[in-house]
Design an enzyme around this catalytic site. Structure first.
Site, mmCIF file in Angstrom:
data_model
loop_
_atom_site.group_PDB
_atom_site.id
_atom_site.type_symbol
_atom_site.label_atom_id
_atom_site.label_comp_id
_atom_site.label_asym_id
_atom_site.label_seq_id
_atom_site.Cartn_x
_atom_site.Cartn_y
_atom_site.Cartn_z
ATOM 1 N N HIS A 38 -100.651 24.242 -27.714
ATOM 2 C CA HIS A 38 -100.111 24.303 -29.026
ATOM 3 C C HIS A 38 -99.950 22.981 -29.785
ATOM 4 O O HIS A 38 -99.746 22.823 -30.913
ATOM 5 C CB HIS A 38 -98.709 25.029 -29.004
ATOM 6 C CG HIS A 38 -98.904 26.544 -28.807
ATOM 7 N ND1 HIS A 38 -98.136 27.385 -29.681
ATOM 8 C CD2 HIS A 38 -99.824 27.248 -28.108
ATOM 9 C CE1 HIS A 38 -98.647 28.582 -29.276
ATOM 10 N NE2 HIS A 38 -99.466 28.303 -28.285
ATOM 11 N N TRP A 91 -84.749 26.300 -15.899
ATOM 12 C CA TRP A 91 -85.760 27.125 -16.547
ATOM 13 C C TRP A 91 -86.909 27.573 -15.472
ATOM 14 O O TRP A 91 -87.760 26.590 -15.111
ATOM 15 C CB TRP A 91 -86.455 26.255 -17.682
ATOM 16 C CG TRP A 91 -87.497 27.022 -18.507
ATOM 17 C CD1 TRP A 91 -88.758 27.198 -18.546
ATOM 18 C CD2 TRP A 91 -87.068 28.010 -19.681
ATOM 19 N NE1 TRP A 91 -89.293 28.206 -19.274
ATOM 20 C CE2 TRP A 91 -88.347 28.652 -20.190
ATOM 21 C CE3 TRP A 91 -85.723 28.318 -19.951
ATOM 22 C CZ2 TRP A 91 -87.924 29.367 -21.046
ATOM 23 C CZ3 TRP A 91 -85.614 29.245 -21.232
ATOM 24 C CH2 TRP A 91 -86.931 29.794 -21.604
#
Length: 749
Positions: free
Chosen positions: A119, A102
């Protein structure tokens, strides 16, 4: 029916106390040796046969059996052993250690860690204190698989080596928030501080109501009493759609209109406890670093983490196209960076927003976004993975609201001209966002806790006295001889303590805010009775040689009354009391945010501010869960409160005793007496009628009768109705009472 101040709203988690029906499965198919679906969500409960039955599971959330640590584990003590500076340095190193599986945008994970922290914290709502970062709940469904949380799974997985290294000394909740804070510090922002102390949970929070929709990102009309009036967003929700943290970045229901979006932003951020200045600062600062991702098509994404197969190992949203990341990264569908230098704290977001005109365009994924008209090349950010390629910056509809909403525009221009102010307001707002659900500052851990007391932390002055056993005994007698009734003392203590919420550690008896605005005039607190009691307590306080806080006197008054009522019932018991509560001032009390704590219903005192479309017994469960009580504790408290005569306004509903004011088990004895009949007489009202004479012996509400009708609650009620459990009942009531009185005494834990 919905209005902004809570009048006429349903204040409850709709349907969360009733199991949902499931699809039938064929248990004989293939002669499988296990029940098909019995160990998956297809067949959650044997109670699914009765979808309208009262579901007590909300009171069994986070049972100790799910926790891999024993009862002796003390996270605060473990955190004290942590080398916090070493953790921060490891996070800083990780920021630029791009992983092949990633890769980091611009070679830096700052945007990734900020988003992951944001979040998690951003799910908090002030209405009921649920959500937020305090429990590390982003690791579990539904939050780990919300559409708006796409690829936060990658942020957590990138942090795993650090969590593995420091182990029990830092929770996931603390680590994720620390990573976001360190990321801002690393890109040049002077952060405000950091406090640890978030206790991880080990199972999904099924008690949190996120909306009634059965479909992700369904139309906003499901959440509004009037779709044209965006102030009618359903309580206690803050986000505008299922699966979003705040608002739809593409516009209301995906239709771009910065003015309308601006109004949605104002409503949802207010419900998170943020004012307009904090809202602008968070929007600007949140989009100053990192980028959004929309290089692909949503239909090419695999299942979310909760729906993915075992080979994905807890990761989700795998993009089947190309590498699945780098140039093929799909997150929100919006594509691009907001600023020229996405890995540096600066004022470029506002500079670009006001320097250029912006035109509505589409991202490669087809999402609505805005790009600047005739932008100078020097203002263009480079590609996230190819520094030789320049890209247009972009803005979302929510970003454009900072320019076109009149109030937000004025604040934004002020920040544009005063970048140091933006940095300070954002740093404080980020600290508030990530710590809002942690309660008072004395719960914070670590060397980076700011010294400043902030009003949203509900500060309370420390006391400088102690009380001996003999002094406590003398005060108890003084209070009992004050001319105040036992009921008046008990009700005042209960009303002061019942505001405590385990969701965000707010409220409670400490601080005696029941004597301040707004609590002093809440309908549920019976202002006339309350003012009488407070006046007498203040008179007693003035005559004491050693000053004792009103907060302690309120709790001690109720404690003395309970003890006296138990002794009159023939049970000689000393109700424990711990002095040390302070008295908050009006200046230390945020009136607006405390309005969210107003009791609109309290089954313990048989109180409903008005009729709601949720049954009274369901409201009782919601309040009980917020107060951190178990089902047996709820049963004991209800039975005791009824015979003590503590009902709101002195009503007699559920007072199943001829010895009102005495702590007997009469409520349970008479509730379970089969010589009675139970006859409905009106909305939420019943008569208890003698089968032989036909005369009405008592009246009741649904909250009273549910303890005889629900099979689980009846099993507890029968225990307390037994002849050999009169003393057990008193002891259990006292234990639950003391738990409530000390719920906010973090110094005792």
């Amino acid at each position: 029916m919905n209005t902004e101040n809570g009048e006429g709203k349903c204040p409850f988690n709709h349907g969360e106390t009733s199991p949902q029906p499931t699809q039938e499965t064929n248990s004989n198919s293939g002669k499988c040796p296990v029940i098909h679906g019995g160990l998956t969500s297809n067949n959650e409960s044997v109670m699914d046969w009765w979808p309208n039955a009262l579901n007590l599971d909300i009171l069994a959330q986070h049972d100790q059996k799910t926790n891999p640590f024993g009862e002796d584990f003390n996270y605060a003590e473990e955190f004290k052993k942590l080398d916090l500076e070493a953790v921060k340095n490891d996070i800083k190193t990780l920021l630029t250690d791009s992983q092949d599986w990633w890769p980091a945008d611009y070679g830096n994970y700052a945007g990734m860690f900020v988003r992951t922290a944001w979040h998690m914290a951003g799910s908090y709502r002030a209405m009921d204190g649920r959500g937020g970062a305090n429990t590390g709940n982003q690791r579990f469904a539904p939050l780990n698989s919300w559409p708006d949380n796409v690829n936060t799974d990658k942020g957590r997985r990138l942090l795993w080596p650090i969590k593995k290294k420091y182990g029990n000394k830092i929770s996931w909740g603390d680590l994720i928030i620390l990573a976001g804070t360190v990321a801002y510090d690393a890109v040049g922002l002077k952060t405000f501080g950091y406090g640890g102390g978030r206790l991880d949970i080990w199972a999904p929070e099924k008690d949190v109501y996120w909306g009634s929709e059965k479909k992700w990102l369904d139309s906003t009309k499901h959440r509004y009493g009037d779709d044209e009036n965006r102030d009618t967003l359903e309580n206690p929700l803050a986000a505008v759609q299922m699966g979003l943290i705040y608002v739809n970045p593409e516009g209301v229901d995906g239709h771009p209109d910065p003015i309308k979006t601006g109004h949605d932003i104002r409503v949802t951020f207010k419900r998170m406890g943020m004012d307009d200045e904090e809202t602008v600062a968070l929007t600007v600062g949140g989009h100053t670093i990192g980028k959004s991702h929309g290089n692909g098509k949503a239909e090419n994404l695999g299942p979310d983490p909760e729906g993915a197969d075992v080979n994905e190992q807890g990761l989700g949203w795998h993009n089947s196209v190309g590498t699945g990341n780098r140039d093929n990264t799909m997150v929100s569908g919006i594509e691009g960076a907001w600023t020229t230098n996405p890995t540096r704290w600066d004022n470029e977001f506002l500079t670009l927003l006001f320097k250029y005109d912006w035109q509505l365009t589409k991202s490669p994924a087809g999402a609505n976004q805005y790009e600047p008209v005739n932008i100078a090349e020097e203002d263009m950010p480079v590609d996230a993975f190819n520094p030789n390629v320049k890209r247009n910056p972009m803005m979302t509809d929510a970003d454009m609201a900072m320019k076109f909403d009149p109030i937000y525009r004025e604040i934004s221009l002020n920040f544009l001209n005063n970048p140091d102010k933006l940095a300070d307001v954002f740093a404080r707002a980020w600290f508030k966002l990530t710590h809002r659900d942690m309660g008072p500052k004395n719960r914070y851990l670590g060397a980076d806790v700011p010294a400043e007391d902030l009003i949203w932390q509900d500060p309370i002055p420390k006391v400088d006295y102690t009380l001996s056993d003999s002094e406590i005994a003398d005060l108890k007698q003084t209070l009992l001889n004050s001319g105040l009734s036992r009921t008046e003392l008990i009700n005042t203590a209960w009303d002061s303590a019942r505001t405590w919420r385990g969701s965000d550690y707010r409220g409670g008896a400490n601080g005696a805010r029941i004597r301040l605005e707004p609590q002093r005039n809440w309908v549920a607190n019976e202002p006339e009775r309350l003012n009488k009691v407070l006046a007498k307590l203040e008179e007693i306080q003035a005559g004491l040689a050693k000053k004792v806080s009103i907060a302690d006197l309120i709790v001690l008054g109720g404690t003395a009354a309970v003890e006296n009522a138990a002794q009159e019932a023939g049970v000689n018991i000393t109700v424990p009391f711990a002095a040390g509560r302070g008295d908050a001032t009006q200046e230390q009390t945020d009136i607006e945010s405390f309005e969210y704590l107003e009791p609109l219903y309290d089954g313990y005192r048989n109180f409903l501010k008005q009729n709601y479309d949720v049954k009274a017994e369901e409201l009782l469960l919601d309040r009980t869960q917020l107060m951190g009580l178990t089902a047996p504790e709820m049963v004991a408290l209800i039975g005791g409160m009824r015979v003590l005569g503590t009902n709101y306004a002195g009503t007699k509903h559920g007072v199943f005793t001829d010895r009102e004011g005495v702590l007997t088990n009469d409520f349970f004895v008479n509730l379970t007496d089969m010589n009675n009949k139970w006859i409905p007489t009106g909305d939420n009202l019943y008569n208890i009628v003698d089968r032989n004479s036909g005369s009405t012996k008592w009246t009741a509400t649904r909250v009273d009768l549910v303890f005889g009708s629900n099979s689980i609650l009846r099993s507890y009620a029968e225990v307390y109705a037994q002849d050999d459990n009169k003393e057990k009942f008193v002891k259990d009531f006292v234990a639950a009472w003391v738990k409530m009185m000390n719920a906010d005494r973090y110094d005792l834990k």
